[in-house]
Design a protein around this motif. Structure first.
Motif, short mmCIF file in Angstrom:
data_model
loop_
_atom_site.label_atom_id
_atom_site.label_comp_id
_atom_site.label_asym_id
_atom_site.label_seq_id
_atom_site.Cartn_x
_atom_site.Cartn_y
_atom_site.Cartn_z
N UNK A 60 -7.39 23.71 -9.07
CA UNK A 60 -6.75 23.92 -7.77
C UNK A 60 -5.46 24.72 -7.89
N UNK A 61 -4.67 24.42 -8.88
CA UNK A 61 -3.34 25.03 -9.02
C UNK A 61 -3.35 26.56 -8.98
N UNK A 62 -4.28 27.25 -9.64
CA UNK A 62 -4.26 28.72 -9.60
C UNK A 62 -4.56 29.31 -8.22
N UNK A 63 -5.05 28.51 -7.30
CA UNK A 63 -5.44 28.99 -5.98
C UNK A 63 -4.28 29.00 -4.98
N UNK A 64 -3.16 28.36 -5.34
CA UNK A 64 -2.05 28.19 -4.40
C UNK A 64 -1.32 29.50 -4.08
N UNK A 65 -0.93 29.61 -2.82
CA UNK A 65 -0.07 30.72 -2.40
C UNK A 65 1.38 30.26 -2.23
N UNK A 66 1.56 28.95 -2.13
CA UNK A 66 2.89 28.35 -2.02
C UNK A 66 2.95 27.16 -2.96
N UNK A 67 4.14 26.75 -3.29
CA UNK A 67 4.30 25.57 -4.14
C UNK A 67 3.87 24.34 -3.34
N UNK A 68 3.00 23.51 -3.92
CA UNK A 68 2.59 22.30 -3.21
C UNK A 68 3.75 21.32 -3.05
N UNK A 69 3.70 20.54 -2.01
CA UNK A 69 4.69 19.50 -1.76
C UNK A 69 3.97 18.17 -1.64
N UNK A 70 4.60 17.10 -2.10
CA UNK A 70 3.97 15.78 -2.04
C UNK A 70 5.00 14.73 -1.64
N UNK A 90 0.84 -1.19 0.00
CA UNK A 90 0.00 0.00 0.00
C UNK A 90 0.87 1.24 0.00
N UNK A 91 0.49 2.20 -0.81
CA UNK A 91 1.20 3.47 -0.93
C UNK A 91 0.35 4.55 -0.25
N UNK A 92 1.00 5.35 0.59
CA UNK A 92 0.33 6.49 1.22
C UNK A 92 0.86 7.75 0.55
N UNK A 93 -0.06 8.62 0.14
CA UNK A 93 0.32 9.87 -0.52
C UNK A 93 -0.13 11.04 0.36
N UNK A 94 0.81 11.91 0.66
CA UNK A 94 0.54 13.10 1.48
C UNK A 94 0.88 14.31 0.62
N UNK A 95 -0.06 15.22 0.50
CA UNK A 95 0.15 16.42 -0.30
C UNK A 95 -0.14 17.65 0.57
N UNK A 96 0.82 18.56 0.62
CA UNK A 96 0.67 19.81 1.37
C UNK A 96 0.39 20.94 0.38
N UNK A 97 -0.65 21.72 0.68
CA UNK A 97 -1.05 22.81 -0.19
C UNK A 97 -1.33 24.06 0.64
N UNK A 98 -0.87 25.20 0.19
CA UNK A 98 -1.17 26.47 0.84
C UNK A 98 -1.95 27.34 -0.12
N UNK A 99 -2.96 28.04 0.40
CA UNK A 99 -3.85 28.83 -0.44
C UNK A 99 -3.88 30.29 0.01
N UNK A 100 -4.07 31.17 -0.97
CA UNK A 100 -4.34 32.56 -0.62
C UNK A 100 -5.65 32.58 0.18
N UNK A 101 -5.70 33.44 1.17
CA UNK A 101 -6.85 33.50 2.06
C UNK A 101 -8.18 33.59 1.29
N UNK A 102 -8.21 34.40 0.26
CA UNK A 102 -9.45 34.58 -0.50
C UNK A 102 -9.83 33.34 -1.32
N UNK A 103 -8.91 32.38 -1.44
CA UNK A 103 -9.18 31.18 -2.24
C UNK A 103 -9.55 29.96 -1.40
N UNK A 104 -9.52 30.08 -0.10
CA UNK A 104 -9.77 28.91 0.76
C UNK A 104 -11.17 28.35 0.54
N UNK A 105 -12.17 29.19 0.55
CA UNK A 105 -13.55 28.69 0.36
C UNK A 105 -13.74 28.11 -1.04
#
Length: 98
Positions: free
Chosen positions: A78-88, A1-16
């Motif tokens: 999703x990609x245009x909403x990021x405030x930081x580069x996602x990590x996986x 089994x593979x577990x995938x963890x992805x970290x994403x940061x969003x601009x405040x106005x994009x969270x909702x």
């Protein structure tokens, strides 16, 4: 089994916007062949940071998802909403203590 963890940061106005997108796509992601679990977490100290945590049968199942139209659709919204580069990270579960 593979577990995938992805970290994403969003601009405040994009969270909702992100949360609405996730709500609309979560069943399609979880229902993708080879996906056994999908969870969404929010950082306790920084509410603009989220993590997805998913279980996949194996690397091939994850790659099939990443090559799919579902992923392309999700990522394009999703990609245009990021405030930081996602990590996986892809990790192997070593031990589980219920």
């Amino acid at each position: 089994m593979l577990v995938r963890i992805v970290k994403m940061g969003f601009y405040k106005q994009n969270i909702e916007v992100f949360l609405k997108h996730f709500e609309g796509y979560k069943s399609r992601i979880r229902g993708f062949e080879g996906c056994r679990l999908l969870e969404l977490y929010r950082d306790k100290n920084d509410p603009s940071v989220f993590f997805t945590y998913s279980y996949w049968d194996d690397e091939k199942a994850l790659q099939n998802y990443r090559s799919s139209e579902v992923f392309k659709d999700v990522w394009s919204k999703t990609k245009p909403l990021f405030s930081i580069r996602p990590e996986a990270w892809s990790v192997n579960k070593i031990e589980f203590l219920p």
